[in-house]
Enzyme design. Structure first.
Site, PDB file in Angstrom:
ATOM      1  N   TYR A   1       0.848  -1.195   0.000  1.00  0.00           N
ATOM      2  CA  TYR A   1       0.000   0.000   0.000  1.00  0.00           C
ATOM      3  C   TYR A   1       0.878   1.239   0.000  1.00  0.00           C
ATOM      4  O   TYR A   1       2.060   1.193   0.380  1.00  0.00           O
ATOM      5  CB  TYR A   1      -0.942   0.015   1.202  1.00  0.00           C
ATOM      6  CG  TYR A   1      -0.258   0.227   2.541  1.00  0.00           C
ATOM      7  CD1 TYR A   1      -0.035   1.513   3.054  1.00  0.00           C
ATOM      8  CD2 TYR A   1       0.166  -0.863   3.296  1.00  0.00           C
ATOM      9  CE1 TYR A   1       0.581   1.694   4.277  1.00  0.00           C
ATOM     10  CE2 TYR A   1       0.789  -0.684   4.520  1.00  0.00           C
ATOM     11  CZ  TYR A   1       0.999   0.593   5.016  1.00  0.00           C
ATOM     12  OH  TYR A   1       1.633   0.782   6.223  1.00  0.00           O
ATOM     13  N   CYS A   2       0.299   2.352  -0.441  1.00  0.00           N
ATOM     14  CA  CYS A   2       0.976   3.654  -0.391  1.00  0.00           C
ATOM     15  C   CYS A   2      -0.105   4.724  -0.245  1.00  0.00           C
ATOM     16  O   CYS A   2      -1.247   4.416   0.090  1.00  0.00           O
ATOM     17  CB  CYS A   2       1.846   3.880  -1.621  1.00  0.00           C
ATOM     18  SG  CYS A   2       0.992   3.724  -3.200  1.00  0.00           S
ATOM     19  N   THR A   3       0.233   5.972  -0.477  1.00  0.00           N
ATOM     20  CA  THR A   3      -0.700   7.071  -0.218  1.00  0.00           C
ATOM     21  C   THR A   3      -1.923   7.023  -1.120  1.00  0.00           C
ATOM     22  O   THR A   3      -3.070   7.033  -0.646  1.00  0.00           O
ATOM     23  CB  THR A   3       0.001   8.425  -0.388  1.00  0.00           C
ATOM     24  OG1 THR A   3       1.187   8.447   0.397  1.00  0.00           O
ATOM     25  CG2 THR A   3      -0.914   9.575   0.045  1.00  0.00           C
TER      26      THR A   3
ATOM     27  N   ILE B   1      -4.171   4.642   0.717  1.00  0.00           N
ATOM     28  CA  ILE B   1      -4.756   4.960   2.022  1.00  0.00           C
ATOM     29  C   ILE B   1      -5.947   5.910   1.883  1.00  0.00           C
ATOM     30  O   ILE B   1      -6.940   5.809   2.622  1.00  0.00           O
ATOM     31  CB  ILE B   1      -3.683   5.585   2.941  1.00  0.00           C
ATOM     32  CG1 ILE B   1      -2.528   4.612   3.139  1.00  0.00           C
ATOM     33  CG2 ILE B   1      -4.278   5.983   4.293  1.00  0.00           C
ATOM     34  CD1 ILE B   1      -1.269   5.257   3.685  1.00  0.00           C
TER      35      ILE B   1
END
Length: 343
Positions: free
Chosen positions: A198-200, A227
């Site tokens: 996952y990342c931003t 996110i």
């Protein structure tokens, strides 16, 4: 034809205050072969400037990566403009969890070699062979399994203030660094573990998932929309939130709160705190975590040296800055010998 900003950030801030109108902070990206990025960049600037769009956007041969602010009243017109572009028609827009009318104060659209500085040779692997995209519910389900390894693809200063429970958070300064570390640490589990990333907003995982599949990982997954989209789905679908703390964002807000957990500390005194600031010394601008008490004591600076410089007259400060970066700290992210409680 205007292809640059005519107003300074302070002038724009004043206009936003006077207008008193709500703005929406939005991000989106799309990998696509843009044959003439310079022309595309200019067309975007003209169209977005007319709609009072502000923010930072990168355009490259491989696509577009945008973090912007749009007046709420112009949102439909902005969306219509995106839909008029074939490869952006119907694109998912990540709307910020916490809104701030001053998240961006100018419009910058730059032509880059890549829309994310990943340091990869894209010709060496199939960038379209990506991992499985997961919505919030499926993401929650798979990370609860014992055969899943959850990895944060962001940098140390991002994960420090917020991350998913149980996630591996590499202590890296760049996205490229994390790729080799993850491959090395998980090389024995390429076949028997689910690699979930996952990342931003999802853009880093797009490239990382293809990279790890190329490296032999069999079960690769990524959080769709990152996110930001996860938080929206959790609220809309009333799901259990697995994210702790704040989500770091690359605009003037610096972060948006996802949960009440404070998982980091002030880098100067060690008290619980998750507020990122930039050192007030213009020759430093170090990004670090500082509590209100230390901000008052240190006059919004990261060190006594910076505090002393910041007290000097502006002309003297400018003279000291000419060709003399301070201790290599210029615009660095949370790494300094002066920060006693930096993990």
């Amino acid at each position: 034809m205007q292809l640059y900003n005519k107003l300074s950030a302070k002038e724009r801030e004043k206009l936003i205050d006077e207008a008193g109108k709500r703005r929406l902070t939005i991000s989106f990206y799309q990998y696509y072969n843009i044959e003439a990025p310079e022309i595309f960049r200019n067309e975007l600037f003209v169209a977005w400037n007319e709609l009072d769009v502000l923010g930072r956007t990168y355009v490259a041969n491989e696509g577009i990566n945008a973090q912007i602010s749009v007046p709420a009243e112009n949102f439909k017109a902005f969306k219509s403009h995106l839909d008029s572009i074939s490869f952006l028609n119907g694109i998912r827009l990540n709307v910020a969890v916490e809104q701030d009318d001053k998240s961006f104060l100018k419009l910058t659209i730059k032509v880059k070699k890549k829309i994310v500085a990943d340091g990869l040779d894209d010709d060496s692997f199939d960038v379209t062979n990506k991992g499985v995209h997961l919505g919030a519910k499926d993401f929650n389900d798979i990370i609860a399994k014992e055969d899943t390894v959850l990895v944060d693809m962001r940098n140390h200063y991002e994960s420090e203030i917020g991350h998913f429970k149980g996630a591996i958070t590499p202590d890296v300064d760049t996205f490229r660094e994390s790729l080799d570390i993850i491959e090395e640490d998980l090389r024995e589990h390429k076949d028997d573990k689910n690699l979930v990333m996952y990342c931003t907003g999802g853009i880093r995982c797009e490239k990382a998932s293809a990279y790890f599949k190329h490296k032999g990982f069999k079960n690769v997954y990524q959080l769709e929309g990152g996110i930001i989209e996860y938080t929206r789905q959790v609220k809309d679908e009333k799901l259990d939130n697995k994210f702790m703390g704040k989500n770091f964002v690359f605009d003037n807000r610096k972060a948006e709160r996802i949960s009440d957990d404070v998982i980091s500390v002030c880098h100067q005194c060690g008290e619980p705190c998750d507020t990122h600031v930039d050192c007030a010394n213009d020759a430093c601008h170090l990004l670090f975590i500082q509590c209100p008490s230390c901000a008052e004591k240190m006059e919004n600076c990261c060190s006594e040296e910076c505090m002393e410089v910041n007290r000097l007259p502006l002309e003297k400060q400018k003279e000291l800055r000419r060709g003399k970066p301070m201790d290599g700290m210029n615009f660095s992210k949370g790494r300094s010998k002066h920060l006693k409680y930096k993990k």
